[in-house]
Write a protein that holds these residues in place. Structure first.
Motif, PDB file in Angstrom:
ATOM      1  N   UNK A   1       0.824  -1.207   0.000  1.00  0.00           N
ATOM      2  CA  UNK A   1       0.000   0.000   0.000  1.00  0.00           C
ATOM      3  C   UNK A   1       0.864   1.264   0.000  1.00  0.00           C
ATOM      4  N   UNK A   2       2.016   1.200   0.674  1.00  0.00           N
ATOM      5  CA  UNK A   2       2.905   2.361   0.701  1.00  0.00           C
ATOM      6  C   UNK A   2       3.558   2.588  -0.654  1.00  0.00           C
ATOM      7  N   UNK A   3       3.795   1.518  -1.391  1.00  0.00           N
ATOM      8  CA  UNK A   3       4.436   1.631  -2.702  1.00  0.00           C
ATOM      9  C   UNK A   3       3.436   1.908  -3.824  1.00  0.00           C
ATOM     10  N   UNK A   4       2.163   1.646  -3.589  1.00  0.00           N
ATOM     11  CA  UNK A   4       1.136   1.742  -4.627  1.00  0.00           C
ATOM     12  C   UNK A   4       1.108   3.081  -5.365  1.00  0.00           C
ATOM     13  N   UNK A   5       1.271   4.230  -4.698  1.00  0.00           N
ATOM     14  CA  UNK A   5       1.227   5.497  -5.442  1.00  0.00           C
ATOM     15  C   UNK A   5       2.326   5.626  -6.502  1.00  0.00           C
ATOM     16  N   UNK A   6       3.426   4.898  -6.347  1.00  0.00           N
ATOM     17  CA  UNK A   6       4.535   4.974  -7.300  1.00  0.00           C
ATOM     18  C   UNK A   6       4.388   4.006  -8.463  1.00  0.00           C
ATOM     19  N   UNK A   7       3.390   3.150  -8.417  1.00  0.00           N
ATOM     20  CA  UNK A   7       3.235   2.123  -9.452  1.00  0.00           C
ATOM     21  C   UNK A   7       2.467   2.661 -10.651  1.00  0.00           C
ATOM     22  N   UNK A   8       2.983   2.404 -11.849  1.00  0.00           N
ATOM     23  CA  UNK A   8       2.258   2.823 -13.051  1.00  0.00           C
ATOM     24  C   UNK A   8       1.070   1.911 -13.310  1.00  0.00           C
ATOM     25  N   UNK A   9       0.125   2.378 -14.112  1.00  0.00           N
ATOM     26  CA  UNK A   9      -1.024   1.555 -14.478  1.00  0.00           C
ATOM     27  C   UNK A   9      -0.539   0.297 -15.182  1.00  0.00           C
ATOM     28  N   UNK A  10      -1.123  -0.819 -14.839  1.00  0.00           N
ATOM     29  CA  UNK A  10      -0.793  -2.085 -15.474  1.00  0.00           C
ATOM     30  C   UNK A  10       0.397  -2.803 -14.869  1.00  0.00           C
ATOM     31  N   UNK A  11       1.021  -2.220 -13.854  1.00  0.00           N
ATOM     32  CA  UNK A  11       2.187  -2.850 -13.239  1.00  0.00           C
ATOM     33  C   UNK A  11       1.746  -4.022 -12.370  1.00  0.00           C
ATOM     34  N   UNK A  12       2.442  -5.128 -12.483  1.00  0.00           N
ATOM     35  CA  UNK A  12       2.166  -6.298 -11.646  1.00  0.00           C
ATOM     36  C   UNK A  12       3.474  -6.781 -11.043  1.00  0.00           C
ATOM     37  N   UNK A  13       3.437  -7.127  -9.766  1.00  0.00           N
ATOM     38  CA  UNK A  13       4.611  -7.656  -9.091  1.00  0.00           C
ATOM     39  C   UNK A  13       4.841  -9.098  -9.532  1.00  0.00           C
ATOM     40  N   UNK A  14       6.102  -9.480  -9.641  1.00  0.00           N
ATOM     41  CA  UNK A  14       6.458 -10.867  -9.900  1.00  0.00           C
ATOM     42  C   UNK A  14       6.425 -11.657  -8.600  1.00  0.00           C
ATOM     43  N   UNK A  15       6.572 -12.964  -8.692  1.00  0.00           N
ATOM     44  CA  UNK A  15       6.533 -13.828  -7.507  1.00  0.00           C
ATOM     45  C   UNK A  15       7.646 -13.477  -6.522  1.00  0.00           C
ATOM     46  N   UNK A  16       8.845 -13.207  -7.034  1.00  0.00           N
ATOM     47  CA  UNK A  16       9.958 -12.856  -6.151  1.00  0.00           C
ATOM     48  C   UNK A  16       9.687 -11.529  -5.441  1.00  0.00           C
ATOM     49  N   UNK A  17       9.083 -10.585  -6.166  1.00  0.00           N
ATOM     50  CA  UNK A  17       8.746  -9.290  -5.569  1.00  0.00           C
ATOM     51  C   UNK A  17       7.696  -9.453  -4.480  1.00  0.00           C
ATOM     52  N   UNK A  18       6.724 -10.298  -4.724  1.00  0.00           N
ATOM     53  CA  UNK A  18       5.687 -10.540  -3.718  1.00  0.00           C
ATOM     54  C   UNK A  18       6.285 -11.155  -2.459  1.00  0.00           C
ATOM     55  N   UNK A  19       7.281 -12.019  -2.623  1.00  0.00           N
ATOM     56  CA  UNK A  19       7.960 -12.597  -1.460  1.00  0.00           C
ATOM     57  C   UNK A  19       8.702 -11.508  -0.682  1.00  0.00           C
ATOM     58  N   UNK A  20       9.334 -10.578  -1.405  1.00  0.00           N
ATOM     59  CA  UNK A  20      10.005  -9.465  -0.737  1.00  0.00           C
ATOM     60  C   UNK A  20       9.005  -8.584   0.008  1.00  0.00           C
ATOM     61  N   UNK A  21       7.873  -8.336  -0.615  1.00  0.00           N
ATOM     62  CA  UNK A  21       6.840  -7.521   0.036  1.00  0.00           C
ATOM     63  C   UNK A  21       6.356  -8.203   1.310  1.00  0.00           C
ATOM     64  N   UNK A  22       6.184  -9.513   1.261  1.00  0.00           N
ATOM     65  CA  UNK A  22       5.753 -10.260   2.453  1.00  0.00           C
ATOM     66  C   UNK A  22       6.801 -10.145   3.562  1.00  0.00           C
ATOM     67  N   UNK A  23       8.075 -10.261   3.202  1.00  0.00           N
ATOM     68  CA  UNK A  23       9.135 -10.097   4.197  1.00  0.00           C
ATOM     69  C   UNK A  23       9.141  -8.684   4.759  1.00  0.00           C
ATOM     70  N   UNK A  24       8.936  -7.708   3.878  1.00  0.00           N
ATOM     71  CA  UNK A  24       8.875  -6.323   4.326  1.00  0.00           C
ATOM     72  C   UNK A  24       7.724  -6.082   5.292  1.00  0.00           C
ATOM     73  N   UNK A  25       6.582  -6.689   5.015  1.00  0.00           N
ATOM     74  CA  UNK A  25       5.437  -6.561   5.922  1.00  0.00           C
ATOM     75  C   UNK A  25       5.761  -7.148   7.296  1.00  0.00           C
ATOM     76  N   UNK A  26       6.451  -8.278   7.294  1.00  0.00           N
ATOM     77  CA  UNK A  26       6.863  -8.889   8.560  1.00  0.00           C
ATOM     78  C   UNK A  26       7.802  -7.975   9.331  1.00  0.00           C
TER      79      UNK A  26
END
Length: 107
Positions: free
Chosen positions: A5-30
């Protein structure tokens, strides 16, 4: 607030995170949850605590808090590289772009 949610304003339309990025986001949330808990512990116990010999010493939560903040900063930097690489100069998302550790070392 979740890292995504904190990074969402910087994301362009149509951007999707890859699996590795989602794992990093999960670690960041932790880590963000850990940071909140450490801040509460410091607020409750203070910056200094009494050591085993009665001496005043730095609360170990201070060191852990610093390390957790550094971890979040590294994750955000890695994700920022992914966002930067995915966006062309025209602002359009380039498909198939992926983060490479080699790219981070050049920064």
């Amino acid at each position: 607030m979740a890292l995504n949610e904190k990074l969402a304003p910087d994301l362009p339309d149509g951007f999707e995170w890859g699996a590795a990025d989602e794992a990093l986001i999960e670690q960041g949330d932790g880590l963000l949850e850990t940071i909140a808990a450490l801040e509460e512990a410091i607020e409750r116990d203070g910056v200094t605590v009494t050591g085993s010999s009665g001496q005043s010493r730095l609360n170990s939560a201070i060191t852990e808090l610093r390390q957790a903040r550094l971890g979040v900063a590294r994750i955000v930097a890695l994700l920022s590289v992914q966002i930067d690489r995915a966006v062309s100069s025209s602002g359009q998302v380039r498909r198939g772009t992926r983060y490479s550790p080699r790219d981070v070392r050049r920064r």
